[in-house]
Design a protein around this motif. Structure first.
Motif, mmCIF file in Angstrom:
data_model
loop_
_atom_site.group_PDB
_atom_site.id
_atom_site.type_symbol
_atom_site.label_atom_id
_atom_site.label_comp_id
_atom_site.label_asym_id
_atom_site.label_seq_id
_atom_site.Cartn_x
_atom_site.Cartn_y
_atom_site.Cartn_z
ATOM 1 N N VAL A 156 35.024 -22.039 9.747
ATOM 2 C CA VAL A 156 34.484 -22.926 8.714
ATOM 3 C C VAL A 156 34.302 -22.147 7.417
ATOM 4 C CG1 VAL A 156 32.573 -24.465 8.093
ATOM 5 C CG2 VAL A 156 33.231 -24.190 10.508
ATOM 6 N N SER A 157 34.928 -22.604 6.345
ATOM 7 C CA SER A 157 34.797 -21.876 5.066
ATOM 8 C C SER A 157 33.633 -22.412 4.252
ATOM 9 C CB SER A 157 36.077 -22.014 4.240
ATOM 10 O OG SER A 157 36.036 -23.215 3.477
ATOM 11 N N GLU A 158 33.194 -21.627 3.299
ATOM 12 C CA GLU A 158 32.281 -22.107 2.258
ATOM 13 C C GLU A 158 33.073 -23.043 1.348
ATOM 14 O OE1 GLU A 158 28.810 -21.026 1.442
ATOM 15 O OE2 GLU A 158 29.100 -20.894 3.592
ATOM 16 N N ALA A 197 40.405 -30.740 5.772
ATOM 17 C CA ALA A 197 39.968 -30.383 4.416
ATOM 18 C C ALA A 197 38.812 -31.268 3.984
ATOM 19 C CB ALA A 197 41.137 -30.528 3.444
ATOM 20 N N ASN A 198 37.732 -30.648 3.530
ATOM 21 C CA ASN A 198 36.593 -31.382 2.949
ATOM 22 C C ASN A 198 36.736 -31.315 1.443
ATOM 23 O OD1 ASN A 198 34.504 -31.844 5.333
ATOM 24 N ND2 ASN A 198 35.556 -29.896 5.627
ATOM 25 N N VAL A 199 36.798 -32.488 0.814
ATOM 26 C CA VAL A 199 37.104 -32.541 -0.616
ATOM 27 C C VAL A 199 36.041 -33.352 -1.346
ATOM 28 C CG1 VAL A 199 38.801 -33.317 -2.328
ATOM 29 C CG2 VAL A 199 39.583 -32.489 -0.088
ATOM 30 N N SER A 200 35.561 -32.800 -2.464
ATOM 31 C CA SER A 200 34.686 -33.576 -3.351
ATOM 32 C C SER A 200 35.042 -33.225 -4.783
ATOM 33 C CB SER A 200 33.210 -33.268 -3.079
ATOM 34 O OG SER A 200 32.920 -31.925 -3.430
ATOM 35 N N ILE A 201 34.585 -34.037 -5.709
ATOM 36 C CA ILE A 201 34.746 -33.689 -7.126
ATOM 37 C C ILE A 201 33.389 -33.825 -7.808
ATOM 38 C CG2 ILE A 201 37.176 -34.367 -7.260
ATOM 39 C CD1 ILE A 201 36.246 -36.933 -8.677
ATOM 40 N N LEU A 209 26.769 -30.311 -5.568
ATOM 41 C CA LEU A 209 28.036 -30.736 -4.982
ATOM 42 C C LEU A 209 28.127 -32.258 -4.981
ATOM 43 C CD1 LEU A 209 28.237 -28.359 -1.881
ATOM 44 C CD2 LEU A 209 29.623 -28.239 -3.957
ATOM 45 N N GLY A 210 29.346 -32.761 -5.163
ATOM 46 C CA GLY A 210 29.563 -34.195 -5.058
ATOM 47 C C GLY A 210 29.676 -34.606 -3.600
ATOM 48 N N THR A 211 29.709 -35.933 -3.370
ATOM 49 C CA THR A 211 29.883 -36.432 -2.003
ATOM 50 C C THR A 211 31.306 -36.138 -1.553
ATOM 51 O OG1 THR A 211 28.339 -38.193 -2.480
ATOM 52 C CG2 THR A 211 29.752 -38.485 -0.544
HETATM 53 P P1 ADP Z 1 29.515 -30.829 9.043
HETATM 54 O O1 ADP Z 1 28.371 -30.257 9.783
HETATM 55 O O2 ADP Z 1 29.381 -32.256 8.702
HETATM 56 O O3 ADP Z 1 30.838 -30.461 9.611
HETATM 57 P P2 ADP Z 1 29.387 -28.616 7.283
HETATM 58 O O4 ADP Z 1 28.209 -28.349 6.452
HETATM 59 O O5 ADP Z 1 29.614 -27.818 8.508
HETATM 60 O O6 ADP Z 1 29.433 -30.142 7.615
HETATM 61 O O7 ADP Z 1 30.636 -28.452 6.327
HETATM 62 C C1 ADP Z 1 31.909 -28.628 6.787
HETATM 63 C C2 ADP Z 1 32.874 -28.134 5.729
HETATM 64 O O8 ADP Z 1 32.757 -28.922 4.553
HETATM 65 C C3 ADP Z 1 32.659 -26.705 5.283
HETATM 66 O O9 ADP Z 1 33.930 -26.067 5.168
HETATM 67 C C4 ADP Z 1 32.009 -26.836 3.932
HETATM 68 O O10 ADP Z 1 32.353 -25.762 3.081
HETATM 69 C C5 ADP Z 1 32.618 -28.104 3.418
HETATM 70 N N1 ADP Z 1 31.774 -28.836 2.472
HETATM 71 C C6 ADP Z 1 30.461 -29.160 2.615
HETATM 72 N N2 ADP Z 1 30.044 -29.880 1.560
HETATM 73 C C7 ADP Z 1 31.110 -30.038 0.735
HETATM 74 C C8 ADP Z 1 31.322 -30.715 -0.506
HETATM 75 N N3 ADP Z 1 30.360 -31.386 -1.118
HETATM 76 N N4 ADP Z 1 32.552 -30.676 -1.051
HETATM 77 C C9 ADP Z 1 33.555 -30.020 -0.441
HETATM 78 N N5 ADP Z 1 33.419 -29.372 0.716
HETATM 79 C C10 ADP Z 1 32.213 -29.376 1.309
#
Ligand code: ADP
Ligand code: MG
Length: 480
Positions: A156-158, A197-201, A209-211
């Motif tokens: 899991v990346s930041e 991929a988790n994507v927000s803007i 951070l955005g949703t």
């Molecule tokens: P979950 O527990 O719902 O899987 P996590 O906090 O573990 O959520 O985050 C999962 C992934 O989403 C991680 O790689 C994190 O960096 C990324 N992430 C979290 N919030 C955001 C956001 N607002 N925009 C983009 N990526 C995000």
């Protein structure tokens, strides 16, 4: 510059290359007949107990050490409870509060050539579920449980990436790393390496951070890039039209090149995680880590730096040569035979060799020109036997299976002419039959030199060493 900033975090599932499953002795080999490789433990039949596969732990430790992570001295397996037909136990064994690998990082090269650090939040061990197959029987779903219990490392990346390009560079970096470490075969088609991929803007300058939405079903780097870019555009359109982004999971559809809603946050499961009472905590000592560290191969980052510092390669060449472990292995095998020719060799590997592989759709491990053959070719350029042009001809002949370069050079009589006596004789002939041009040159028309060089090269069938031809021609024309 757009008014919007993109934020991306990736969750990567790397299937660990163990022979048997994470909690049972069943085989993990790909492609077996459906439901022939799931044992009582994988099926969660009553009365069975899971036994942790030591090899899976070792592989997670290799990864943890390689990304400079804080490895947990004690990590715990947890049950993630949910119902799905391809999950016979009714829960997946994963890690939750105490993952084996904690915070670490890797570096990527961004599109403008800069280096950027990407944080890794955690990497945990878990088992895979089975597979639901919807397209084999009309009106019915088939279930293959062979994959149930296969070990995965979820990385899991930041949310550190700011564009689709950066997300792809990061995913490629992790892909390269797990293959260097030999902990995952990286096959995306077979699902051994999967990216969500988790994507927000957000408005540029905004710090919150955005949703986000989570994109699934991406099975190539090209689709990763396209899915993210589609999603960025979609989110911008929604926000600019005054709407709101809904936190949801979206599926990427490669045929239509779009993402579609799969489930929203409200429908998300409550997994009721709790520590698995059947499994002991995993204890990792400082000695374990020291042993794993000592056994690590040279990693892409260190290799890249060594190619730049010690071999004198450009950053670009060092990047490309080390990105794929097989390419680096090929390059180093060839370099052993011509240690002083790193730059020339790098140019051949990334130029003609890469071009031919691409043209014929081959992987470098299957290249018809072996490392030793390419080294011989480069040696013949270095010692003046071959001009650049003849070298290309020899390379192609070698690729077509005509033998190693020295044999091809001998068989085709391709040696470059470097004997100055022989070159002088050719030049004397050309000068003798072109008196008018000689006059022009002596009258100050320097350009005629090109004409003479062309004539001499033609007479030698392209074999005369061009530098020598130039030098001797000048001398003779001036002194006449
Ligand atoms: P979950 O527990 O719902 O899987 P996590 O906090 O573990 O959520 O985050 C999962 C992934 O989403 C991680 O790689 C994190 O960096 C990324 N992430 C979290 N919030 C955001 C956001 N607002 N925009 C983009 N990526 C995000
Ligand atoms: Mg998650």
């Amino acid at each position: 510059m757009s008014a919007w900033e993109t934020v991306i975090g990736l969750e990567i599932h790397a299937q660990l290359a163990t022979k048997s499953k994470i909690f049972s002795g069943a085989s993990t080999a790909f492609g077996a007949e459906p439901n022939t490789q799931a044992c009582a433990v994988d099926l969660g039949l009553p009365g069975v107990l899971p036994v942790l596969n030591r090899a899976a732990v070792e592989m997670a430790l290799r990864f943890g050490v390689a990304i400079d992570a804080e490895v947990a001295p004690r990590s715990v397996f947890a049950r993630k409870n949910y119902f799905y037909p391809d999950l016979p136990k009714g829960y997946q064994i994963s890690q939750y509060e105490l993952p084996i690998v904690g915070r670490g990082h890797v570096f990527i090269t961004t599109a403008d050539g800069n280096r950027k650090e990407i944080g890794i939040t955690r990497a945990h061990l878990e088992e895979d579920a089975g597979k639901s197959i919807h397209d084999q029987f009309p009106e019915q779903t088939a279930i293959d449980l062979n994959r149930a219990g296969t070990p995965l490392l979820e990385i899991v990346s930041e949310p550190d990436m700011r564009s689709a390009d950066e997300a792809v560079a990061y995913a490629r970096q992790i892909h390269s790393l797990v293959r260097y470490l030999e902990i995952c075969d990286g096959n995306m088609q077979e699902g051994s390496f999967r990216c969500d991929a988790n994507v927000s803007i957000r408005r540029r300058g905004e710090t919150r951070l955005g949703t986000r939405t989570e994109l699934k079903n991406i099975n190539s780097f090209r689709f990763l890039e396209r899915a993210i870019n589609f999603e960025i555009e979609r989110q911008i359109d929604v926000l600019e039209a005054g709407g709101e982004i809904v936190q949801e999971t979206r599926l990427y559809d490669a045929d239509r090149d779009e993402t579609r809603s799969m489930r929203s946050k409200e429908e998300a499961n409550d997994y009721r995680y709790f520590p698995d009472p059947d499994l002991l905590p995993v204890a990792v000592t400082a000695d374990d880590l020291a042993r794993v560290r000592a056994a690590l191969p040279e990693l892409p980052e260190a290799k890249r730096q060594r190619y730049i510092d010690q071999l004198g390669l450009s950053e670009y060449n060092a990047d490309v040569l080390t990105a794929n472990r097989d390419t680096a292995v090929y390059f180093e095998a060839a370099l052993d035979a011509v240690p002083g020719e790193a730059t020339q060799l790098a140019n051949w590997v990334l130029g003609d060799l890469a071009g031919a592989l691409n043209r014929d759709g081959l992987e470098i491990v299957a290249a018809p020109v072996a490392p030793a053959a390419l080294a011989q070719l480069v040696a013949r350029i270095a010692d003046g036997t071959l001009s650049g042009k003849l070298a290309k001809e020899v390379f192609e002949a070698c690729w077509q299976g005509e033998g190693v370069p020295d044999d091809i050079i001998a068989a085709r009589g391709l040696q470059q002419i470097t004997d100055s006596g022989a070159i002088e004789a050719l030049i004397d002939d050309v000068i003798a039959v072109n008196p008018a041009q000689v006059e022009q040159f002596r009258a100050g028309k320097d350009k005629v030199l090109g004409f003479f060089v062309g004539q001499v090269m033609k007479q030698s069938q392209g074999k005369a060493n061009p530098a020598q031809v130039n030098e001797i021609l000048r001398r003779k024309l001036k002194s006449g």
